[in-house]
Scaffold this motif. Structure first.
Motif: not given
Ligand code: FES
Length: 560
Positions: A131-132, A138-140, A282-288
């Motif tokens: 998931l990271m 950031d592909l579907p 995971i949040a860091r990877r998603a910019g959250v």
């Protein structure tokens, strides 16, 4: 619509120069007809199958089911491997390699001609690593977790891989289970492919990715050998093709609200403490911008309602039969962000609107919760200024408010040498402290935090004491175990200053953990700190030591 010009893969295949021709030719060497290049989405099946990762040993069959769905929906499936992290086999610890796998996944998605990806995972680190990587690329993307093993069995009773294994092994250590009996248990505790059968890290992470909206509804708890796992894999293959056409990417799903949903589900299921580290990463990877304080805030809002080991009584198979994650989410829906978008193209609230519970003892109603607050408490204090983690639902209630004298082990090896000594100076109030077990000190942040009960205490019938370290703990473990102390001792964190005989206070109610020495004394002790020599001077190990962040930041690399 001219799909070919819109698809990402077209820039590999539909180009006029030599490589457009040669890429098609080389792919046709696998026996594909030319029609596969005619504007069809290319779907990667990112497979963490490995015979060294027993939990993921069935993922080749799962991949075949995904392929059926992709073909049926008009896509072209191409399966590829990445490194796989087998929790039981990888030394010194699979956590050392989570970031390496995440990089492998991310770069494979970036570098290959893929329009979307189905991520196949299962064992503890394979789920967060995929998931990271997918969040960064950031592909579907859609995940199909591998599901839990069949419940273990021994002499007519159900035994959970991990939790019961540890208890039974301790009984063997104490001479109450024979070698022959242990051999029988060995043959029956892990009866199939799939991940551990309790709410350990793998079950927790599977539940959290479902709560995040990254799997189809109901995916997490279906047992690995159950035909319905193949069916959901097939539907996931079909769905990813639609997601490519909808341009539905992780960045639209992995929002702050979705993270909060996952954290609340983590509390409701009594999830593994390892989820704290993985969700932060995971949040860091998603910019959250997610922090330890979010865990604590949300843990006070949601009760623990899932009666599955190690916090409860049942196993994942019963959790599945009771209705799984959709029922949990429906029961705490008032606290959740029901509007969050998911891979289904619908909201979480829409996905779970029909969820029904088939066993109220396995998934409790809020008024019959296992505990009023969620499973994970975040502690702070002078030995953990950047935080520490306690799974309060797996702890002994009598020890949640406790003051005792420390017995310190300087390293894991030191602990192993001493723990069974008949002269170990411990009683039921002693607090066991272990150092040098963090991301840099161990190295790799291993699951050593569940310090075995000293034999002298087991002989007296004592089953739990407070244990404190900068290590992690297996999600299948239990006890009053304070983990992830940050900053870690090997970089001069205050845990390094604790000495045998010091008094320590654990005050779970106020989320505090204190070494009862003055600031001056603490400062004087810490001024003598010198860093130990590094465990690695070359290769991936050196990259890890140079760039890993501390537990409170998710232990991802600082450049990712
Ligand atoms: Fe893979 Fe437990 S060893 S999930």
């Amino acid at each position: 619509m001219d799909r070919a010009t819109k698809l990402r893969s077209a820039s590999w295949f539909d180009t006029p120069e030599y490589y457009g021709f040669s890429r098609k030719a080389w792919l046709r060497s696998e026996g594909f007809g030319r029609h596969i290049f005619e504007g069809k989405p290319v779907i990667g099946i990112c497979n963490s199958w490995s015979e060294l990762t027993n939990c993921n040993a069935h993922l080749r069959q799962v991949a075949e089911a995904v392929k059926r769905g992709v073909w049926a929906a008009g896509g072209v499936p191409l399966e590829f491997p990445t490194i796989s992290l087998g929790e039981m086999f990888l030394k010194p610890t699979s956590m050392l390699y989570r970031n390496l796998m995440a990089m492998d996944v991310e770069e494979s998605l970036r570098g290959y001609p893929l329009d979307g990806v189905v991520l196949l995972c299962g064992c503890d680190k394979t789920t967060p690593a995929q998931l990271m990587g997918a969040a960064s690329a950031d592909l579907p993307a859609i995940m199909v977790t591998g599901g839990p093993m069949l419940s273990g069995e021994w002499r007519g009773r159900k035994v959970g891989a991990g939790t019961d294994g540890r208890k039974l092994f301790d009984l063997h250590r104490a001479g109450r289970i024979t070698d022959e009996e242990l051999c029988e248990i060995e043959g029956g505790i892990a009866r199939s492919a799939g991940h551990c059968t309790v709410m350990g890290t793998a079950s927790t992470m599977a539940s959290l990715v479902e709560a995040l909206g990254m799997t189809l509804t109901g995916c997490a708890a279906i047992p690995a050998p159950d035909s319905r796992r193949m069916e959901i894999a097939e539907r996931s293959g079909k769905r990813i093709v639609e997601m490519v056409h909808e341009d539905l990417r992780p960045s639209r799903i992995l929002t702050r609200q979705a993270m909060e949903n996952a954290l609340m589900v983590d509390m409701a299921i009594g999830g593994s403490t390892n989820a704290v580290v993985h969700m932060l990463a995971i949040a860091r990877r998603a910019g959250v911008d997610l922090s330890l304080d979010d865990f604590d805030r949300l843990s006070r809002r949601v009760p623990c309602i899932v009666n599955v080991k190690p916090s409860g009584e049942y196993l994942m198979e019963e959790f599945f039969s009771a209705g799984g994650v959709p029922v949990v989410m429906r029961r705490i829906l008032d606290a959740l962000h029901g509007e969050c978008l998911t891979v289904t193209g619908r909201s979480i609230g829409e996905n779970i609107s029909g969820a029904e519970c088939w066993n109220d003892d396995v998934i409790r109603t809020r008024d019959k919760a296992l505990s009023e607050q969620g499973g994970t408490a975040i502690l702070r204090g002078n030995i953990a200024p950047d935080g520490a983690v306690l799974k309060q639902t797996a702890a002994s209630p009598r020890l949640l408010q406790h003051c005792g004298r420390a017995l310190v082990f300087e390293t894991y090896q030191h602990m192993r040498e001493q723990i069974d000594s008949p002269d170990l100076p411990v009683d039921e109030n002693t607090i066991l402290v272990m150092k040098s077990c963090g991301p840099i000190g161990a190295p790799g942040f291993p699951e050593w935090g569940h310090i075995p009960m000293p034999r002298v205490l087991m002989d007296k019938g004592v089953t739990d004491v407070v244990r404190i370290s900068d290590a992690r703990m297996s999600g299948t473990s239990f006890g009053t175990v304070v983990l992830h102390v940050a900053p870690e001792s090997a970089i001069g964190g205050p845990l390094w200053a604790v000495r045998t005989g010091d008094e320590i206070t654990l005050d779970t109610e106020n989320r505090a953990i204190r070494l009862e020495v003055s600031d001056e004394e603490m400062g004087r002790r810490l001024s003598a700190f010198t860093p130990p020599p590094p465990h690695f001077t070359r290769g991936y190990g050196k990259l890890f030591l140079d760039h890993v962040t501390q537990a409170n930041l998710g232990c991802d690399f600082d450049f990712l």
